[in-house]
Design an enzyme around this catalytic site. Structure first.
Site, mmCIF file in Angstrom:
data_model
loop_
_atom_site.group_PDB
_atom_site.id
_atom_site.type_symbol
_atom_site.label_atom_id
_atom_site.label_comp_id
_atom_site.label_asym_id
_atom_site.label_seq_id
_atom_site.Cartn_x
_atom_site.Cartn_y
_atom_site.Cartn_z
ATOM 1 N N GLY A 1 -0.062 9.151 2.041
ATOM 2 C CA GLY A 1 -0.532 8.312 3.291
ATOM 3 C C GLY A 1 -0.950 9.433 4.183
ATOM 4 N N VAL B 1 -9.033 9.602 0.545
ATOM 5 C CA VAL B 1 -9.241 8.586 0.125
ATOM 6 C C VAL B 1 -10.766 8.086 0.256
ATOM 7 C CG1 VAL B 1 -10.082 6.373 2.323
ATOM 8 C CG2 VAL B 1 -7.860 7.748 2.786
ATOM 9 N N ASN C 1 -1.106 2.584 -1.543
ATOM 10 C CA ASN C 1 -1.714 2.722 -0.485
ATOM 11 C C ASN C 1 -3.458 3.183 -0.030
ATOM 12 O OD1 ASN C 1 -0.049 4.778 -0.820
ATOM 13 N ND2 ASN C 1 -0.909 5.974 0.653
ATOM 14 N N CYS D 1 -3.560 0.908 6.633
ATOM 15 C CA CYS D 1 -2.729 1.197 5.283
ATOM 16 C C CYS D 1 -1.370 0.393 5.246
ATOM 17 C CB CYS D 1 -2.846 2.467 4.248
ATOM 18 S SG CYS D 1 -1.736 3.398 4.925
ATOM 19 N N LYS E 1 0.043 1.105 15.577
ATOM 20 C CA LYS E 1 -0.792 0.392 15.064
ATOM 21 C C LYS E 1 -1.056 -0.828 14.264
ATOM 22 C CE LYS E 1 -2.622 4.590 13.660
ATOM 23 N NZ LYS E 1 -2.873 6.146 12.568
ATOM 24 N N THR F 1 -14.457 14.355 -0.103
ATOM 25 C CA THR F 1 -13.394 15.502 -1.082
ATOM 26 C C THR F 1 -11.591 14.624 -0.727
ATOM 27 O OG1 THR F 1 -13.832 16.637 0.925
ATOM 28 C CG2 THR F 1 -14.630 16.929 -0.894
ATOM 29 N N HIS G 1 2.837 2.333 -0.663
ATOM 30 C CA HIS G 1 4.579 2.268 -0.070
ATOM 31 C C HIS G 1 4.553 0.606 0.454
ATOM 32 C CE1 HIS G 1 1.424 5.049 2.381
ATOM 33 N NE2 HIS G 1 1.434 4.401 3.493
#
Length: 331
Positions: free
Chosen positions: A160, A15, A311, A129, A209, A12, A238
């Site tokens: 995001g 993504v 993204n 992403c 990251k 839900t 993005h």
């Protein structure tokens, strides 16, 4: 292709919903579909291929019989439930940061390192992403010119950061009270050079990251990369400003031609016609868009370019489904 019983964990969320949508759009051969989320979402319904499916509460026993699980529920959920799914013979494609940098977990962008999919031990990680759209463009360039150094600045949309971030931007623009803030400052009419937590070295976790994941996906620790990640008041898509230093010389037109014919990339590079990548054009598209390609005259073998992608799609859901497609085609 044969049919596969699939579950989406975190169905839900932004993504998770996009994963269900992409599975349908790309006609992934889903047999049985299970949708799982937290207690608050139990009983909600999502549509898939014309049928309504009720969301169930996540429980490790529920993985029995499912061959594939797409995780979109955050690192803590992944750490708890992904190993349980693997124990029940379910392949996990995980969108969180939980396993990305673990040595025995493939971190995959199919256009870049699809072969890594076939060396998994039950879990395949979906990258960050911003990393995904970056490496799709870096890969063909690295293969031909060998990248020495990359400096990337991101312009990341509020999608995001989840629904709370979208609500904060919407309410601030409408001058409505913000009941639950996602960001420490206003995001409307503002830019926040702050995504995720700050580390002692002054970089954020998001920046770490990008820097670490890029090296792992590209399979080359010699690539030097520095990142600055910024949240901007854009609802989706993005963008990245990228400066690259190569070992070998290049011609700008050769770079354009190379990228125009590389998988997963759309070239938009005609400034005279105001043609360059923008988030509004990348919306609901699976490709990575690149433009503003030009030589950096301050560097030997330096190049500047601009990268944009949706993204929630290529940066998350689509990449995960592409991993599943490649795995199924070779299984």
């Amino acid at each position: 292709m044969r049919k596969v019983d699939v579950t989406v964990v975190g169905a839900t969320g932004l993504v998770g919903r996009k994963m269900v949508q992409v599975l349908q759009e790309r006609k992934f051969p889903v047999g049985r579909l299970g949708l799982f989320a937290s207690k608050q979402s139990v009983g909600k319904e999502l549509e898939f291929n014309g049928k309504q499916y009720k969301v169930q509460e996540l429980d490790s026993k529920e993985f029995d019989g499912y061959e594939l699980a797409l995780f979109a529920a955050g690192a803590s959920v992944s750490k708890e439930f992904a190993p349980e799914a693997v124990r029940r013979q379910t392949l996990v494609v995980d969108n969180s940061s939980a396993f990305r940098l673990e040595k025995d977990v493939p971190l995959v962008v199919p256009e870049v390192n699809k072969e890594a999919i076939f060396h998994h031990h039950g879990i395949i990680a979906n990258p960050n992403c911003s990393t995904i759209q970056l490496v799709v463009v870096l890969k063909p360039l690295h293969d031909l010119y060998r990248i020495k150094r990359v400096v990337v600045s991101t312009y990341q949309s509020v999608t995001g950061a989840g629904k709370k971030a979208i609500d904060q931007l919407t309410n601030e623009i409408a001058k409505q009270p913000v009941l639950k803030k996602k960001f420490p400052h206003a995001i409307a009419y503002n830019c926040l050079p702050h995504i995720d937590e700050f580390s002692e070295d002054g970089y954020t976790k998001e920046e770490h990251k990008m820097m670490k994941e890029t090296k792992k996906i590209m399979g080359d620790d010699s690539i030097q990369i520095s990142a600055t990640c910024v949240r901007v008041p854009v609802y989706g898509g993005h963008s990245e400003s990228v400066n690259i230093e190569f070992e070998k010389g290049f011609e700008v037109n050769e770079v354009r031609d190379l990228l125009a014919h590389s998988p997963g990339i759309v070239l938009q590079d005609n400034p005279n016609e105001n043609l360059y990548p923008m988030p509004i054009w990348a919306y609901e598209r699976d490709e990575v868009f690149v433009g503003r390609i030009r030589r950096d005259e301050t560097l030997r073998n330096g190049l500047n370019l601009w990268i944009v992608a949706d993204n929630l799609r290529k940066g998350a859901a689509t990449n995960a489904v592409q991993i599943a497609e490649a795995w199924l085609a070779n299984s």
